[in-house]
Design a protein around this motif. Sequence first.
Motif, PDB file in Angstrom:
ATOM      1  N   UNK A  24     -90.717  56.482  69.717  1.00  0.00           N
ATOM      2  CA  UNK A  24     -90.702  57.021  68.665  1.00  0.00           C
ATOM      3  C   UNK A  24     -90.345  58.321  67.985  1.00  0.00           C
ATOM      4  N   UNK A  25     -89.915  58.850  67.009  1.00  0.00           N
ATOM      5  CA  UNK A  25     -89.578  59.809  66.649  1.00  0.00           C
ATOM      6  C   UNK A  25     -90.621  60.739  66.162  1.00  0.00           C
ATOM      7  N   UNK A  26     -90.789  62.100  66.583  1.00  0.00           N
ATOM      8  CA  UNK A  26     -91.867  62.962  66.415  1.00  0.00           C
ATOM      9  C   UNK A  26     -91.830  63.830  65.142  1.00  0.00           C
ATOM     10  N   UNK A  27     -91.024  63.090  63.952  1.00  0.00           N
ATOM     11  CA  UNK A  27     -90.845  63.995  62.743  1.00  0.00           C
ATOM     12  C   UNK A  27     -92.217  64.575  62.097  1.00  0.00           C
ATOM     13  N   UNK A  28     -93.319  63.330  62.130  1.00  0.00           N
ATOM     14  CA  UNK A  28     -94.642  63.769  61.463  1.00  0.00           C
ATOM     15  C   UNK A  28     -95.360  64.770  62.017  1.00  0.00           C
ATOM     16  N   UNK A  29     -95.396  64.749  63.572  1.00  0.00           N
ATOM     17  CA  UNK A  29     -96.191  65.911  63.979  1.00  0.00           C
ATOM     18  C   UNK A  29     -95.318  67.425  64.091  1.00  0.00           C
ATOM     19  N   UNK A  30     -93.942  67.110  64.356  1.00  0.00           N
ATOM     20  CA  UNK A  30     -93.303  68.384  64.299  1.00  0.00           C
ATOM     21  C   UNK A  30     -93.274  69.000  62.935  1.00  0.00           C
ATOM     22  N   UNK A  85     -95.314  79.266  67.378  1.00  0.00           N
ATOM     23  CA  UNK A  85     -96.152  79.345  68.173  1.00  0.00           C
ATOM     24  C   UNK A  85     -96.492  78.521  69.366  1.00  0.00           C
ATOM     25  N   UNK A  86     -96.012  77.150  69.246  1.00  0.00           N
ATOM     26  CA  UNK A  86     -96.523  76.083  69.864  1.00  0.00           C
ATOM     27  C   UNK A  86     -94.913  75.357  70.522  1.00  0.00           C
ATOM     28  N   UNK A  87     -94.962  74.740  71.423  1.00  0.00           N
ATOM     29  CA  UNK A  87     -93.893  73.906  72.181  1.00  0.00           C
ATOM     30  C   UNK A  87     -94.533  72.578  72.137  1.00  0.00           C
ATOM     31  N   UNK A  88     -93.383  71.522  72.236  1.00  0.00           N
ATOM     32  CA  UNK A  88     -93.762  70.256  71.979  1.00  0.00           C
ATOM     33  C   UNK A  88     -92.810  69.421  73.130  1.00  0.00           C
ATOM     34  N   UNK A  89     -93.465  68.654  73.987  1.00  0.00           N
ATOM     35  CA  UNK A  89     -92.523  67.700  74.778  1.00  0.00           C
ATOM     36  C   UNK A  89     -93.119  66.312  74.887  1.00  0.00           C
ATOM     37  N   UNK A  90     -92.103  65.354  74.965  1.00  0.00           N
ATOM     38  CA  UNK A  90     -92.599  64.239  74.745  1.00  0.00           C
ATOM     39  C   UNK A  90     -91.613  63.161  75.609  1.00  0.00           C
ATOM     40  N   UNK A  91     -92.090  62.007  75.853  1.00  0.00           N
ATOM     41  CA  UNK A  91     -90.856  61.035  76.462  1.00  0.00           C
ATOM     42  C   UNK A  91     -90.556  60.152  75.200  1.00  0.00           C
ATOM     43  N   UNK A  92     -91.060  60.546  73.850  1.00  0.00           N
ATOM     44  CA  UNK A  92     -90.350  59.996  72.693  1.00  0.00           C
ATOM     45  C   UNK A  92     -89.322  60.742  72.333  1.00  0.00           C
ATOM     46  N   UNK A  93     -88.635  60.461  71.066  1.00  0.00           N
ATOM     47  CA  UNK A  93     -87.657  61.358  70.654  1.00  0.00           C
ATOM     48  C   UNK A  93     -88.097  62.134  69.396  1.00  0.00           C
ATOM     49  N   UNK A  94     -87.013  63.038  69.046  1.00  0.00           N
ATOM     50  CA  UNK A  94     -87.243  63.795  67.922  1.00  0.00           C
ATOM     51  C   UNK A  94     -86.155  63.259  66.529  1.00  0.00           C
ATOM     52  N   UNK A  95     -86.703  63.501  65.404  1.00  0.00           N
ATOM     53  CA  UNK A  95     -85.953  63.231  64.304  1.00  0.00           C
ATOM     54  C   UNK A  95     -84.808  64.134  64.329  1.00  0.00           C
ATOM     55  N   UNK A  96     -83.695  63.988  63.831  1.00  0.00           N
ATOM     56  CA  UNK A  96     -82.768  64.798  63.675  1.00  0.00           C
ATOM     57  C   UNK A  96     -83.180  65.913  62.383  1.00  0.00           C
ATOM     58  N   UNK A  97     -84.428  65.834  61.921  1.00  0.00           N
ATOM     59  CA  UNK A  97     -84.770  66.711  61.075  1.00  0.00           C
ATOM     60  C   UNK A  97     -85.894  67.752  61.785  1.00  0.00           C
TER      61      UNK A  97
END
Length: 566
Positions: free
Chosen positions: A453-459, A470-482
Motif C-alpha cells: 500500500x501507498x502511505x499517502x494518507x498517513x504522510x 519533525x518525524x521520519x517514516x519507514x515502511x515495507x509499503x510504498x509512498x504515493x508520488x504525492x
Amino acid sequence: MTTETTPTSLNRFSQTLTQKMDNPAAKAMLYGVGLTADDMQKPQIGIASTGYEGNTCNMHLNGLSVYVKQGIQANGLVGLIFNTIGVSDGMTNGNDGMRYSLPSRDLIADSIESVVVAQWYDGVVTVVGCDKNMPGAIMAMARINRPSIMVYGGTIRSGHYKGQKLDIVSAFEALGKKYAGTISDEDYEGVIQNAIPGAGACGGMYTANTMASSIEAMGLSLPFSSSYPATHEGKQEECKKIGAAMRVLLERNITPADIISRKSLENALTVTVALGGSTNAVLHYLAIARAAGINLTLDEIQAISDRTPLLADLKPSGKYYMEDMLAIGGVPAVMKYLYQNGLIHGDCLTVTGKTVAENLADAPDLDFDAQKIVFPLSQPIKKTGHLQVLYGNLAPTGSVAKITGKEGERFEGTAKVCEHESEVIDALSKGEILPGQVIVIRNSGPKGGPGMSEMLKPTSAIMGAGLGDKVALITDGRFSGGTHGFVVGHVTPEAFEGGPIALVKDGDLITLDAVGRQLTLHVSDDELAQRRAQWVQPAPPFTKGVLGKYIRHVKSASEGCVTDEV
Ligand code: FES
C-alpha cells in the motif's frame, strides 16, 4: 541515425483470422461487428482503454479512445476499442482498497496481453491515465512486442479555493489540519469540494505524471503526450495523430523491443530524476525492464540518480503543477536541455519512427529568464537526484527514499511501530505521534499487505499536522508520488518474509542516512537474533481471489513486484 527495419506485410497477425480459409467463424464475427470486405485486408489495431466513469483520472479515456480510433481508421487501419480495468489510488481509502492498486498494474498488463494476443491484433494503442495504468500498459506492450504506442490521458487542472491552488494532496493535508485544529469545518469542506475540478490524473509530479513523462522520454508515447492536460485541445489532436504514427511503426515493424533498451530506460529514469518524480518509478521501471528482458538493478538506478541533478520545482516538494509545464515547452523542452548537456541518449528510437535527437530538433528551448519551474544545471535544486537506494541492517536487499534536500539528509530517532497505516492516523488523532520519532509501518509489503500500500494518507496527515519535518517514516509499503517529507519505503525483505523491519520494537533507535545510504537499526546482533528466534511468520492475509494469487506470485519490491516470473 534512424534505425531501418525490414518492411513486411502490415497485417502480419490479423491475417491469420482474415486471410486464411480455416477461420470462417472469426471472419464471420468480424463482419458481424461491422467490418467490410475491404477492412479484411487492413491491419487491425487493438485500442486498450482503462476508461471508467468512477475516477477523474480515467473518466475521459473512453472518449479519447474514440479520437484514437478515428486517426487509426483515417490511416487505412482497423481500430477496435476494448477496455481493461483501473484502480484509483485516490479512492482506495487506506489498506483495504489500496491492496488492489499495485496488483491492478499486473492485471492491466495481463488483460492487454490476453486480448491483443488472443485476438491477433497487429498493434496496440493503450489509452491510460492513473498511476498503475501506465506501467501496466508498458509491461504488456513489452511482453507482446508488436507495434505499440501509449497515449497518456493527461494531467488534471488545479482546483481553486479562496485564492489557493489545490490538488488531491490538498484534500489529505486538510485532514491533517482538521486533526491539528488549524482549519475550520467550512474551509475543510471548501477544500474537499474544490480540489478536483474534472478529468485528469493527479496534478503534481506524482506517480501518473512521473510515469507519463518518463515513458515519453523512453520513446513509447508521442512528444508532448505527458504535457497536454487532459482537457487541453492538444490532447485530442495527439489522439488523432496516433493513426499515422502507428502506420509508420507497422510499415517498419518497429516494436517495443526496438525502443526499450538499457539506454532508453536510462533516459526514462534520468527524466524521472530531473523532474523530481515518484519513488514508484523505481518499482515500475524494474518491472518494465524485466518485461523487456533487461536486468535493470537498484544500483543502476542509484547511479542515474547520482549523476542527474534535480531541476524541476514541481509538487509534491516544489511549487508548480504539471499543467504549468506546457507553457514552458513541456517535457520535450526538458529533454532537449538534458540532451544538449549530455544527460540523455539521443540515438534511441521512438514511436515517431525517429530517434530522440530527431524528435528534439524542433522542440522548444527552456527560457531560464522567463520561467522558474525548471532550474538550470548550474543552479539545480539539488546537485544529485532525489531517489536514494538505502541498504543497511534494516534493509539488507534495499529500500528507496525520496530525498529532495528540503527534509535534510539524516534523521535519527526512536521507533514508533505501527502494524497498519490506520494506526498512524489513530495515533495522530490521540497526539501520540511525537517529534523525534521514526514511524515504522510494517506488514504493508507486496505479500504482507498485500499489495504494498501507498502511505499517502498517513504522510499527508503528518504534514497537515505540522510534523512533517519533525518525524521520519519507514515502511515495507510504498509512498504515493504525492508524498514528501523524510520517508523511506520499499524496505526489503518485507516484514511478512521475516525482514529485519519485522523485528523493530517501540523505542529502538533508528538512523536514516541518505548520504551514507544506510538504514540502521541500533540493536545488537545478539538481541536481533533473540527477536528473530521468537518471530513467527503471520498467516497470509488472503489465500483466495486476486490477493491470494498475488501473495503466491509477487516478487520483492527490489525486483519490481513482478508476478509473471518463477
Ligand atoms: Fe489517479 Fe492520482 S488517483 S493519478
